[in-house]
Design a protein around this motif. Sequence first.
Motif, short mmCIF file in Angstrom:
data_model
loop_
_atom_site.label_atom_id
_atom_site.label_comp_id
_atom_site.label_asym_id
_atom_site.label_seq_id
_atom_site.Cartn_x
_atom_site.Cartn_y
_atom_site.Cartn_z
N ASP A 242 0.84 -1.19 0.00
CA ASP A 242 0.00 0.00 0.00
C ASP A 242 0.87 1.24 0.00
O ASP A 242 2.01 1.22 0.46
CB ASP A 242 -0.90 0.03 1.24
CG ASP A 242 -2.09 -0.91 1.09
OD1 ASP A 242 -2.39 -1.29 -0.06
OD2 ASP A 242 -2.70 -1.25 2.11
N LEU A 243 0.30 2.33 -0.47
CA LEU A 243 1.03 3.59 -0.51
C LEU A 243 1.52 3.99 0.88
O LEU A 243 2.61 4.52 1.05
CB LEU A 243 0.13 4.68 -1.10
CG LEU A 243 0.77 6.06 -1.28
CD1 LEU A 243 1.96 5.98 -2.24
CD2 LEU A 243 -0.26 7.07 -1.80
N TYR B 182 -1.33 3.97 -8.91
CA TYR B 182 -1.69 4.86 -7.81
C TYR B 182 -2.35 6.13 -8.33
O TYR B 182 -1.95 6.68 -9.37
CB TYR B 182 -0.46 5.22 -6.98
CG TYR B 182 0.18 4.05 -6.28
CD1 TYR B 182 -0.29 3.61 -5.04
CD2 TYR B 182 1.26 3.37 -6.85
CE1 TYR B 182 0.29 2.54 -4.39
CE2 TYR B 182 1.84 2.29 -6.21
CZ TYR B 182 1.36 1.88 -4.97
OH TYR B 182 1.93 0.81 -4.34
#
Length: 472
Positions: free
Chosen positions: A48-49, A106
Amino acid sequence: MNVGKDYRHSGLAVRLADILVLIIADHIANIIVFRKWSYNFVNMGEPDLKWVMVMGYLVSTVFFTGTKNYISYGIYKEIYNTLKVHFNIVVFTLCYMYLKKISSDYSRFHFIIYVCFDIILMITVHRIMRHMIIKKFRDTTYCERVLFITDSERALPTIQKMKKTKNWDFRVDGVALIDTDEVGGEICGIPVVGSRENFLDVLQHGIYDSVLIKIKESDKCNFEENISHMIDMGVTVHINIDDFDISVPVGVRFDKMGLLGVVTFKLYEYNFAQVFIKRVMDIVGSILGMFFLGIAMLIFAPLIKLESKGPVLFRQIRIGKGGRRFYIYKFRSMINGAEEKKAELINQNQMDGQIFKLKDDPRITKVGRFMRKFSIDELPQFINVFRGQMSLVGTRPPTEDEFLEYETIHRRRVSIKPGMTGLWQVSGRSSVTDFNDIVRLDCEYIDNWSVGQDIKILFKTVWVVLFGKGAQ
């Protein structure tokens, strides 16, 4: 333990808070951009970011910007430092995306919202933490209590200078003026507690962790011996003078106390990580110990009450770290009013020095003698350990009467937290009858302290207690 600058500038708390803020900011960005109210803390696929950002944050703070001085930041310095951290985070994240060729996976809008909210939240959290630490930390046992030794000419301007900064890691609790006797007065709200004639006595019997010395050049030559005495007490010495020629076997460093540059002389300075582990051990150990305290209370409380009148728990003022007073708790092992009868037995004392011990003390009850043999009477001290007044392992906490009779070298014993057990307790306990031997063992513990040594002493204590060796 006095952990010095390693403790005050560790940045551990702010790093943990910043990582939590990174996770919260990601959740807020998900709600705004994707209307996604549920939250996956862990993604089993591509990271995940938020975790890429966390890695970027750790790289930035460990190798580039750091977080160690954020307590002293003003608002503009705080904003500048936070923007610098996030510049490094963004560069790290973009490089990661480029190298992994996943930038298209993203959302750019989500990324921008995420960074903006994280900046706002991080600044806010830092200011709140700074306010809480400055306000609350100064009242804890970890805040360094300072005796300021100076003259009447330098006292007022120096104290005013120190008050301009919100010093959170130390506070001046008393002033000693070496050129005049103004004991009982005040300077900017700080009491004048000593003069040239008695400042060593004030330091020896007061609640102080360190001294700050600011004197004129002509007084230098008269202070070397005094500073040696202070260091022997286990007190940290800060000198606000460019050059002070003292031949003493201690660590010397250039330091700051608020806006004042000082030279610091210190016998020992402990590593923050080990001190943190020691406190964790104390908390976990005291919680476990209070479980056994509860069992002992059910068994021995009725027996104590049946044998003699009086409370189940005995409470007495003892001396803690830096001369701090606190109430120590024990199961009452003597008749009620035993303290008042001590004067009648003082001539029978079997200890050499400033401590009282009597093998066949007539004040001890039958239940008390059994509890003392196996150290059951000391179980309530787990309450003191949990509160942070004591540690599982340390030096023996002296009574007020003993403390007031201390000589200079004895003062070192209260330069750290007292403990439920220590080298004295595992080296024969009551078979050690010379107070100087107790001091020697305590000083040996202070000079060579480590977490490993504490663990060894705890294991030895269990062995000693189980077999009641050396107890009276």
